[in-house]
Design a protein around this motif. Structure first.
Motif, short mmCIF file in Angstrom:
data_model
loop_
_atom_site.label_atom_id
_atom_site.label_comp_id
_atom_site.label_asym_id
_atom_site.label_seq_id
_atom_site.Cartn_x
_atom_site.Cartn_y
_atom_site.Cartn_z
N MET A 87 0.77 -1.42 -0.10
CA MET A 87 0.06 -0.02 0.02
C MET A 87 0.79 1.22 -0.05
O MET A 87 0.49 2.34 -0.54
N ILE A 88 1.94 1.18 0.67
CA ILE A 88 2.90 2.42 0.70
C ILE A 88 3.86 2.38 -0.60
O ILE A 88 5.01 1.59 -0.47
N ALA A 89 3.20 2.72 -1.51
CA ALA A 89 3.96 2.61 -2.95
C ALA A 89 3.70 4.10 -3.65
O ALA A 89 3.70 4.97 -3.38
N ALA A 90 3.28 3.88 -5.13
CA ALA A 90 3.10 5.06 -5.96
C ALA A 90 1.83 5.86 -5.15
O ALA A 90 1.79 6.90 -5.44
N GLY A 91 1.14 5.05 -4.63
CA GLY A 91 -0.19 5.52 -4.16
C GLY A 91 0.19 7.03 -3.20
O GLY A 91 -0.19 7.89 -3.42
N ILE A 92 1.10 6.53 -2.14
CA ILE A 92 1.50 7.54 -1.28
C ILE A 92 2.46 8.82 -1.93
O ILE A 92 2.22 9.79 -1.23
N PHE A 93 2.90 8.43 -2.85
CA PHE A 93 3.98 9.29 -3.32
C PHE A 93 3.35 10.26 -4.50
O PHE A 93 3.80 11.33 -4.64
N VAL A 94 2.40 9.69 -5.21
CA VAL A 94 1.85 10.34 -6.45
C VAL A 94 0.61 10.57 -6.18
O VAL A 94 -0.01 11.81 -6.32
N LEU A 95 -0.63 9.59 -5.61
CA LEU A 95 -1.98 10.11 -5.34
C LEU A 95 -2.35 11.06 -4.34
O LEU A 95 -3.23 11.62 -4.40
N VAL A 100 -4.96 15.90 -3.21
CA VAL A 100 -4.92 17.28 -2.55
C VAL A 100 -5.06 18.33 -3.70
O VAL A 100 -6.05 19.40 -3.59
N SER A 101 -4.75 18.12 -4.79
CA SER A 101 -4.69 18.92 -5.76
C SER A 101 -6.40 19.09 -6.24
O SER A 101 -6.79 20.01 -6.85
N ASN A 102 -7.05 18.02 -6.07
CA ASN A 102 -8.49 17.75 -6.52
C ASN A 102 -9.13 18.42 -5.33
O ASN A 102 -10.27 19.23 -5.70
#
Length: 848
Positions: A87-95, A100-102
């Motif tokens: 779960m701590i992968a691209a999701g936390i670094f990218v999503l 937040v931008s959304n």
């Protein structure tokens, strides 16, 4: 007098082997090993009148029968690490930045909603994984309940969803690599940014084709490093925490219900890591207990971490006096704070990276960047492995062509499934990121037909495909309860059918929030699958496909012991059986112990345990051959064939889980050299880490017809005393003479200590025919070797300093073991804190 001759025909010479424990390779077969491992009570070949349950949900047979076990080496901590690490992968670094931008700080609500929705379905996974501990995940669970066209549709959705997830991770990797590593390494901009993602994909496919060994402890360490990276980021960012900024962001975005819903669907992919726990169910100790706990502990930990990361990013992008001016300087092409705010809105996937640079400086920034890139690679690799296992399971049930169930002759990995998974990932990257995407930082560029996809779309597409599968997993849970209401399930979801119905509705709501482009592509993908099934695959499906897997019929409990002590004897080569068993029986008689004879079958991490059935019969024959040698003795013998991923760990787990007191291993007399060690990698690890008495016998040399004389070199110490005990045991059985010697140089003091060592060894040898000698020489090894020429067996204990010098037994015993012309046995007494600590850690990780 008993015979110790080992001049026997070298049976099964074509068998691939290594010393000391030969591991049978796995080949493709349609038989279900899992059925034999979890329902041995119904197995027709078991003729023994008495059996008990083993510690891994398997059966341990008494008297003269052989049981099969899976080497369940992942405990609660390891299972939690699997979930958190995925779960701590691209999701936390990218999503997190995209979310937040959304919707600003309301992204916390999106993450929590996604976690709650995932949690409802995770309950179904927890029940099914305890009931059917096999690879294949959601597809396998639905297939075990329904044998219909519905099952295929679920599998089709999941085998497209997994590669889409991996493509998202690798596309995110390529984006971050282009933005942050290109400038740092002065990589020419002319090199396509996506080429590095494709290169990593090629490496991961190659790794999964070859097969790897990854232990539970390795996964724990990697996950710990990921959490440490996030903690470093939070440490820097939360020092600037301003509640008013968070409150203002919440107030501004809280009424944007549609955007919150879309963002919830976007980030749902981050919580699909609970599938990684379920996919490894057959390797997890006590699945009914550990899997539910691991799923919900990992989801809880990750939810908190995501909420904190969102807070830090919100604080940063609203810092008009600090972060935004800093961003203007870093990006270079921004004209002011307003432009920086718009940049964050358009490039939310890199917000966390720039926030890390602002709060932690350049060193901390690059630590986070490198950690993020490695996390993305790790998650992509785990997804490739899981996706390949689903294709393998579908092939075995006739839902994919049989080629996807074949294993490589060389590496025993599901090569066709791995290649298909890699091909789909490549297709997604090229379509979503290259053909209909734009390079990082150049959003708004032209694309064919004006269709723009990118990271948003590939994440939404993956969510759609996976959500479709999850809906049917909940339907299957309701049907399973109706079909078999009284089945012992290990873990049961409360309030069925209401909780699965809530999960179905929640997942359907998320499906409606998938962006239109991704939804349309997903529907087209489903239509292609339906056409493929009804147009070709259904008509060509054979009759020999695998039916539903058996359920767990036994629960974990320690097997009944007939005697207080137990000696483990790992054997795989038929030609070594007689030699090792004679030694084992002599030791067992002397100690009033029983024997546990085992053989191991290992498969790569990429291949599920259920494919190890091809060699079970072969290994059972070897174990039965060994057990037959005890037929005329009063020594109780149990037989075991254990399936695992790593030979050393398989032996060590057997020692721990069956509470063995000693282990006797064979050694071929040679091994690869690593520093001062020259024994063999498997013996090395067992000798160092087993918290039991260890006996290593060099297999192969012949003693002729009889054993008349046994040599025991000693310099004192507990290991030498153990050698004398073994020598005494063999001497009493074989009516042989035990000669205990020590080698000294000049000096009365040395002779006095030598005599003390001889006296201790004589006492340890017990009531047997014992002689003692003091030999003079400056070359200890050479003098012992010359003395050994006069004896049939040499038994030598480890040296006192071997643990400190990182040598397995010590220089002298190892040289004697390699060079002596007769049978040689090396001994090492159960040692102190180091071995006990290693054993305790291993049991803690395994959940014993």
């Amino acid at each position: 007098m008993a015979t110790w001759s080992t001049d026997r025909p070298r049976a099964d010479a074509s068998r691939r082997s290594w010393y000391p424990l030969q591991v049978a390779p796995v080949q493709s077969d349609n038989r279900n090993f899992l059925a034999s491992s979890v329902q041995l009570a119904q197995s027709p070949f078991q003729s023994s009148s008495r059996f008990t349950s083993g510690p891994c949900g398997c059966h341990i047979m008494s008297e003269r029968s052989v049981s099969n076990e899976l080497d369940r080496d992942i405990g609660l901590i390891g299972a939690i690490s699997l979930g958190v690490g995925t779960m701590i992968a691209a999701g936390i670094f990218v999503l997190s930045g995209l979310a937040v931008s959304n919707v600003g700080a309301a992204a916390i609500i999106s993450f929590l909603l996604a976690g709650v929705v995932a949690g409802f379905t995770a309950l179904a996974y927890a029940e099914f994984s305890a009931l059917y501990p096999e690879s294949g995940g959601g597809y396998a669970y639905v297939a075990n309940v329904f044998d219909s066209d519905l099952t295929y549709i679920v599998g089709w959705s999941i085998i497209l969803g997994y590669p889409a997830s991996a493509a998202f991770y690798l596309a995110s990797f390529a984006s971050w690599f282009r933005r942050f590593i290109y400038p740092a390494l002065n990589i020419p901009a002319a090199i396509p940014y996506w080429s590095f993602g494709v290169f990593i994909l090629g490496l991961l496919v190659a790794v999964n084709l070859k097969g790897t060994e990854e232990t539970g402890m390795f996964q724990i360490v990697v996950t710990g490093l990921k959490v440490a990276l996030i903690a470093l980021f939070l440490f820097g960012g939360l020092q600037a925490f301003d509640p008013s900024v968070v409150q203002a962001s919440f107030a501004e975005n809280l009424s944007q219900f549609t955007e919150i819903g879309v963002t919830t669907t976007l980030v749902f992919i981050t919580f699909f890591g609970f599938e990684a726990i379920a996919t490894n169910a057959e390797e997890i100790e006590r699945p009914g207990r550990n899997i539910p706990r691991a799923i919900f502990i990992s989801m809880g930990v990750v939810s908190v971490v995501y909420a904190l990361v969102v807070l830090v990013i919100v604080i940063a992008i609203n810092d008009t006096n600090g972060f935004l001016p800093f961003l203007v300087q870093q990006v270079g092409e921004l004209s002011g704070v307003e432009a920086a705010t718009q940049y964050v809105a358009d490039n939310g996937e890199v917000s966390m990276a720039y926030a890390a640079q602002y709060y932690l400086g350049n060193i901390g920034f690059y630590v986070i960047i490198v950690g993020a890139l490695l996390s993305m690679i790790s998650a992509a690799n785990a997804t490739i492995l899981a996706g390949s296992r689903v294709k393998l399971a579908m092939s075995r049930r006739g839902h994919l062509p049989s080629v996807f169930g074949d294993l490589s002759d060389r590496f025993n990995t599901p090569y066709a499934s791995v290649l298909l998974t890699g091909g789909l990932i490549l297709f997604y990257i090229l379509v979503f990121s290259v053909l209909f995407g734009t390079p990082p930082g150049s959003e708004g560029g032209s694309t064919p037909l004006g269709i723009h996809l990118g990271l948003h779309s590939i994440a939404h597409f993956a969510d759609f495909m996976l959500l479709a599968g999850l809906i049917f997993v909940n339907i299957a849970l309701i049907q399973s309860r109706r079909k078999q209401p009284d089945l012992d399930r290990g873990f049961e979801v409360p309030l069925v059918p209401w909780i699965p119905i809530v999960a179905i509705v929640a997942n359907l709501i998320l499906v409606t929030q998938v962006e239109f482009k991704a939804l349309l592509i997903g529907l087209i993908a489903e239509a292609i699958g339906i056409v493929f099934w009804f147009g070709w695959m259904r008509r060509n499906r054979g009759d020999d496909y695998e039916q539903a897997a058996p359920t767990i019929a036994a629960r974990s409990q320690v097997a009944d012991r007939e005697r207080d002590e137990q000696l483990l004897v790992p054997i795989a080569r038929s030609e070594n059986v007689e030699q090792l068993m004679r030694t084992a029986l002599d030791i067992a008689r002397d100690r009033d112990a029983e024997l546990l004879v085992m053989s191991a079958v290992t498969v790569p991490e990429q291949t599920p345990f259920s494919r190890a059935d091809q060699f079970i019969d072969d290994e059972e024959e070897i174990v039965n051959e060994a057990m037959a040698l005890a037929d005329d003795t009063d020594v109780p013998v149990h037989g075991l064939v254990r399936v695992g991923h790593d030979p050393e760990e398989t032996i060590l787990h057997t020692i721990d889980q069956h509470d063995c007191d000693g282990v006797l291993m064979g050694w071929g007399g040679a091994g690869r050299r690593r520093g001062n060690v020259d024994i063999g990698s498997t013996v090395d690890e067992v000798v160092r880490n087993a918290n039991v008495d260890v006996f290593v016998e060099r297999v192969g040399p012949s003693t002729g017809d009889d054993v008349d004389s046994i040599l025991v070199p000693t310099a004192g110490g507990q290991h030498a005393e153990l050698a004398a005990e073994v020598a005494g045991a063999i001497a009493r059985t074989e009516d042989a003479t035990c000669t205990i010697v020590t080698v000294v140089g000049d000096g009365d003091k040395e002779r006095a200590s030598a005599q003390d060592a001889l006296d201790s060894a004589v006492v340890a040898a017990g009531e047997s025919n014992v002689e003692t000698k003091v030999l003079e020489s400056d070359d200890v090894v050479d003098r012992i070797l010359r003395e050994a020429e006069e004896h049939d067996i040499t038994i030598v204990g480890a040296t006192k300093d071997s643990r400190l010098r990182q040598i397995v037994f010590g220089t002298i015993p190892e040289e004697i073991g390699r060079r002596a012309g007769n049978i040689t046995i090396m001994t090492k007494r159960r040692t102190g804190r180091t071995a006990r600590l290693a054993g305790s850690v291993r049991q803690w990780v395994s959940g014993d």
